[in-house]
Structures are given as C-alpha cells and as structure tokens.
Design a protein around this motif. Structure first.
Motif, PDB file in Angstrom:
ATOM      1  N   GLN A   3       0.921  -1.114  -0.073  1.00 14.98           N
ATOM      2  CA  GLN A   3      -0.148  -0.033  -0.156  1.00 14.98           C
ATOM      3  C   GLN A   3       1.028   1.292   0.008  1.00 14.98           C
ATOM      4  OE1 GLN A   3      -1.049  -2.673   2.303  1.00 14.98           O
ATOM      5  NE2 GLN A   3      -2.288  -3.397   0.290  1.00 14.98           N
ATOM      6  N   LEU A   4       0.437   2.148  -0.723  1.00 15.03           N
ATOM      7  CA  LEU A   4       1.256   3.575  -0.926  1.00 15.03           C
ATOM      8  C   LEU A   4       0.274   4.660  -0.596  1.00 15.03           C
ATOM      9  CD1 LEU A   4       2.914   2.977  -4.356  1.00 15.03           C
ATOM     10  CD2 LEU A   4       3.784   2.609  -2.233  1.00 15.03           C
ATOM     11  N   VAL A   5       0.564   5.404   0.362  1.00 13.79           N
ATOM     12  CA  VAL A   5      -0.196   6.336   1.216  1.00 13.79           C
ATOM     13  C   VAL A   5       0.737   7.906   0.896  1.00 13.79           C
ATOM     14  CG1 VAL A   5      -1.334   7.329   3.140  1.00 13.79           C
ATOM     15  CG2 VAL A   5      -1.021   4.868   2.836  1.00 13.79           C
ATOM     16  N   SER A  21       4.830  13.379   0.356  1.00  8.45           N
ATOM     17  CA  SER A  21       5.326  12.097   0.734  1.00  8.45           C
ATOM     18  C   SER A  21       4.676  11.041   0.595  1.00  8.45           C
ATOM     19  CB  SER A  21       5.514  12.432   2.427  1.00  8.45           C
ATOM     20  OG  SER A  21       6.211  13.339   2.832  1.00  8.45           O
ATOM     21  N   CYS A  22       5.391   9.968   0.460  1.00  4.04           N
ATOM     22  CA  CYS A  22       4.640   8.718   0.268  1.00  4.04           C
ATOM     23  C   CYS A  22       5.196   7.687   1.141  1.00  4.04           C
ATOM     24  CB  CYS A  22       5.020   8.323  -1.497  1.00  4.04           C
ATOM     25  SG  CYS A  22       4.317   6.626  -1.675  1.00  4.04           S
ATOM     26  N   ALA A  23       4.471   6.916   1.809  1.00  2.00           N
ATOM     27  CA  ALA A  23       5.091   6.037   2.635  1.00  2.00           C
ATOM     28  C   ALA A  23       4.471   4.523   2.117  1.00  2.00           C
ATOM     29  CB  ALA A  23       4.372   6.129   4.013  1.00  2.00           C
ATOM     30  N   ALA A  24       5.606   3.474   1.978  1.00  2.00           N
ATOM     31  CA  ALA A  24       5.027   2.160   1.451  1.00  2.00           C
ATOM     32  C   ALA A  24       4.673   1.303   2.784  1.00  2.00           C
ATOM     33  CB  ALA A  24       5.998   1.685   0.665  1.00  2.00           C
ATOM     34  N   SER A  25       3.984   0.376   2.781  1.00  3.10           N
ATOM     35  CA  SER A  25       3.550  -0.553   3.643  1.00  3.10           C
ATOM     36  C   SER A  25       4.762  -1.646   4.096  1.00  3.10           C
ATOM     37  CB  SER A  25       2.200  -1.092   3.575  1.00  3.10           C
ATOM     38  OG  SER A  25       2.428  -1.930   2.372  1.00  3.10           O
ATOM     39  N   ARG A  26       5.594  -1.650   3.194  1.00  4.11           N
ATOM     40  CA  ARG A  26       6.888  -2.436   3.519  1.00  4.11           C
ATOM     41  C   ARG A  26       8.123  -1.682   2.719  1.00  4.11           C
ATOM     42  NH1 ARG A  26       6.627  -7.183  -1.167  1.00  4.11           N
ATOM     43  NH2 ARG A  26       9.028  -7.058  -1.025  1.00  4.11           N
ATOM     44  N   ASN A  80      11.275   2.954   3.311  1.00  5.30           N
ATOM     45  CA  ASN A  80      10.012   2.801   2.721  1.00  5.30           C
ATOM     46  C   ASN A  80       9.150   4.039   2.514  1.00  5.30           C
ATOM     47  OD1 ASN A  80       9.280   3.594   5.285  1.00  5.30           O
ATOM     48  ND2 ASN A  80       7.806   2.015   5.600  1.00  5.30           N
ATOM     49  N   THR A  81       9.995   5.298   2.514  1.00  3.50           N
ATOM     50  CA  THR A  81       9.285   6.618   2.431  1.00  3.50           C
ATOM     51  C   THR A  81       9.937   7.174   1.366  1.00  3.50           C
ATOM     52  OG1 THR A  81       8.374   6.529   4.523  1.00  3.50           O
ATOM     53  CG2 THR A  81       8.415   8.664   3.363  1.00  3.50           C
ATOM     54  N   ILE A  82       9.273   8.218   0.538  1.00  2.00           N
ATOM     55  CA  ILE A  82       9.952   9.118  -0.345  1.00  2.00           C
ATOM     56  C   ILE A  82       9.162  10.290  -0.413  1.00  2.00           C
ATOM     57  CG2 ILE A  82      10.880   7.434  -2.112  1.00  2.00           C
ATOM     58  CD1 ILE A  82       8.618   8.221  -4.026  1.00  2.00           C
ATOM     59  N   HIS A  83      10.109  11.436  -0.767  1.00  2.00           N
ATOM     60  CA  HIS A  83       9.483  12.845  -0.792  1.00  2.00           C
ATOM     61  C   HIS A  83       9.686  13.416  -2.106  1.00  2.00           C
ATOM     62  CE1 HIS A  83       9.388  12.294   3.688  1.00  2.00           C
ATOM     63  NE2 HIS A  83      10.482  11.824   3.559  1.00  2.00           N
ATOM     64  N   TYR A 111       2.680  -0.944  -8.061  1.00  2.00           N
ATOM     65  CA  TYR A 111       1.938  -0.331  -7.084  1.00  2.00           C
ATOM     66  C   TYR A 111       1.751   1.233  -7.324  1.00  2.00           C
ATOM     67  CZ  TYR A 111       2.924  -4.949  -5.080  1.00  2.00           C
ATOM     68  OH  TYR A 111       3.041  -6.510  -4.835  1.00  2.00           O
ATOM     69  N   TRP A 112       0.272   1.467  -7.205  1.00  5.69           N
ATOM     70  CA  TRP A 112      -0.016   3.011  -6.967  1.00  5.69           C
ATOM     71  C   TRP A 112      -0.766   3.429  -5.717  1.00  5.69           C
ATOM     72  CZ3 TRP A 112       1.538   5.821 -11.471  1.00  5.69           C
ATOM     73  CH2 TRP A 112       1.899   5.269 -12.671  1.00  5.69           C
ATOM     74  N   GLY A 113      -0.491   4.645  -5.629  1.00  7.30           N
ATOM     75  CA  GLY A 113      -1.332   5.244  -4.530  1.00  7.30           C
ATOM     76  C   GLY A 113      -2.390   5.637  -5.179  1.00  7.30           C
ATOM     77  N   GLN A 114      -3.267   6.346  -4.207  1.00  7.50           N
ATOM     78  CA  GLN A 114      -4.544   7.050  -4.409  1.00  7.50           C
ATOM     79  C   GLN A 114      -4.339   8.481  -5.272  1.00  7.50           C
ATOM     80  OE1 GLN A 114      -7.569   5.587  -4.254  1.00  7.50           O
ATOM     81  NE2 GLN A 114      -6.415   3.759  -3.623  1.00  7.50           N
ATOM     82  N   GLY A 115      -3.342   9.151  -4.823  1.00  9.06           N
ATOM     83  CA  GLY A 115      -3.145  10.280  -5.620  1.00  9.06           C
ATOM     84  C   GLY A 115      -3.291  11.300  -4.618  1.00  9.06           C
ATOM     85  N   THR A 116      -2.730  12.557  -4.837  1.00  9.80           N
ATOM     86  CA  THR A 116      -3.032  13.845  -3.919  1.00  9.80           C
ATOM     87  C   THR A 116      -2.928  14.929  -4.866  1.00  9.80           C
ATOM     88  OG1 THR A 116      -2.223  15.085  -2.116  1.00  9.80           O
ATOM     89  CG2 THR A 116      -0.463  14.097  -3.471  1.00  9.80           C
ATOM     90  N   GLN A 117      -3.669  15.801  -4.525  1.00  7.88           N
ATOM     91  CA  GLN A 117      -3.928  17.155  -5.639  1.00  7.88           C
ATOM     92  C   GLN A 117      -3.201  18.165  -5.245  1.00  7.88           C
ATOM     93  OE1 GLN A 117      -6.108  17.132  -8.310  1.00  7.88           O
ATOM     94  NE2 GLN A 117      -5.377  19.289  -8.781  1.00  7.88           N
ATOM     95  N   VAL A 118      -2.384  18.589  -6.276  1.00  6.92           N
ATOM     96  CA  VAL A 118      -1.743  19.985  -6.084  1.00  6.92           C
ATOM     97  C   VAL A 118      -2.291  21.035  -7.074  1.00  6.92           C
ATOM     98  CG1 VAL A 118       0.452  21.023  -6.556  1.00  6.92           C
ATOM     99  CG2 VAL A 118       0.378  18.751  -5.549  1.00  6.92           C
TER     100      VAL A 118
END
Length: 122
Positions: A3-5, A21-26, A80-83, A111-118
């Motif tokens: 999961q990517l958040v 930021s994006c945090a992966a579950s592993r 597990n996190t990128i910025h 895998y894809w995250g749900q997206g965040t609006q900019v």
C-alpha cells in the motif's frame, strides 16, 4: 501486496513550494532489492499520466525536463518513504500526483497510490 499512502498536496500560489510524501507499507529500498524503484507521476485534467521524478534503490534519480531544477525526489532512512520537494511552482504543475512503486526487474509488480491533488494558483 504494497500500500502506498501519499500526503502533502494542497493549494499554493505561483512560485510557492510544497513537499509530498509517500509511505509504503513495506521496505522498498532494502539492500537486496537492487531493482526496486519509486516514483511520482502526475496527471492533469484531460492529459496522460506522466513521470515527474523517479528514484532507484541505489539512489539514482531522474526527472522530467519540465521539473528539472525545481523538483527534488529523495528517500529517507526508513527504506519505505519518499518525498518530492517542489519549488518555484507554476500553474502547469497543477495535477493529481501519484506515488508509484515497482518491485523486481525482469519480472516485476507495480503499485499505485490513490493520488494527492496539487493546485497552483496564479
């Protein structure tokens, strides 16, 4: 399964900055996973999704020409996190930003995250 958040999107004025930021579950960037990579893609309304920035397990980064010199992708020590630090934002940077992870090389899983609006207002 991974999961990517994502977090950090929002509304900013032209010339402003945002940090996504994006945090992966592993763990993605453990030393044995030399082929793994994470990235930020973006998609503006009516446009195709495009790669904005990418980082690999060995720390190699690459950027779309449109963001070079303004955006910086980095990973932190958690493995597990990128910025994505976005500076000097322009109206054309307005898009939904999606976190992406690819595990493996010849045979890989995406895998894809749900997206965040900019949104960059002029």
């Amino acid at each position: 399964q991974v999961q990517l958040v994502e977090s950090g999107g929002g509304l900013v004025q032209v010339g402003g900055s945002l940090n996504l930021s994006c945090a992966a579950s592993r763990d993605i960037f453990r030393s044995s996973a030399v082929s793994n990579r994470m990235a930020w893609y973006r998609q503006a309304p009516g446009e195709r999704r495009e790669l904005a920035a990418e980082i690999t397990s060995d720390g190699t980064t690459s950027y779309a020409d449109s963001v070079k010199g303004r955006f910086t992708i980095a990973r932190d020590s958690t493995l597990n996190t990128i910025h994505l630090q976005m500076n000097s934002l322009k109206p054309e940077d307005t898009a939904a930003y999606y976190c992406y992870a690819r595990l493996g090389r010849d045979v890989y899983t995406e895998y894809w995250g749900q997206g965040t609006q900019v949104t960059v207002s002029s």
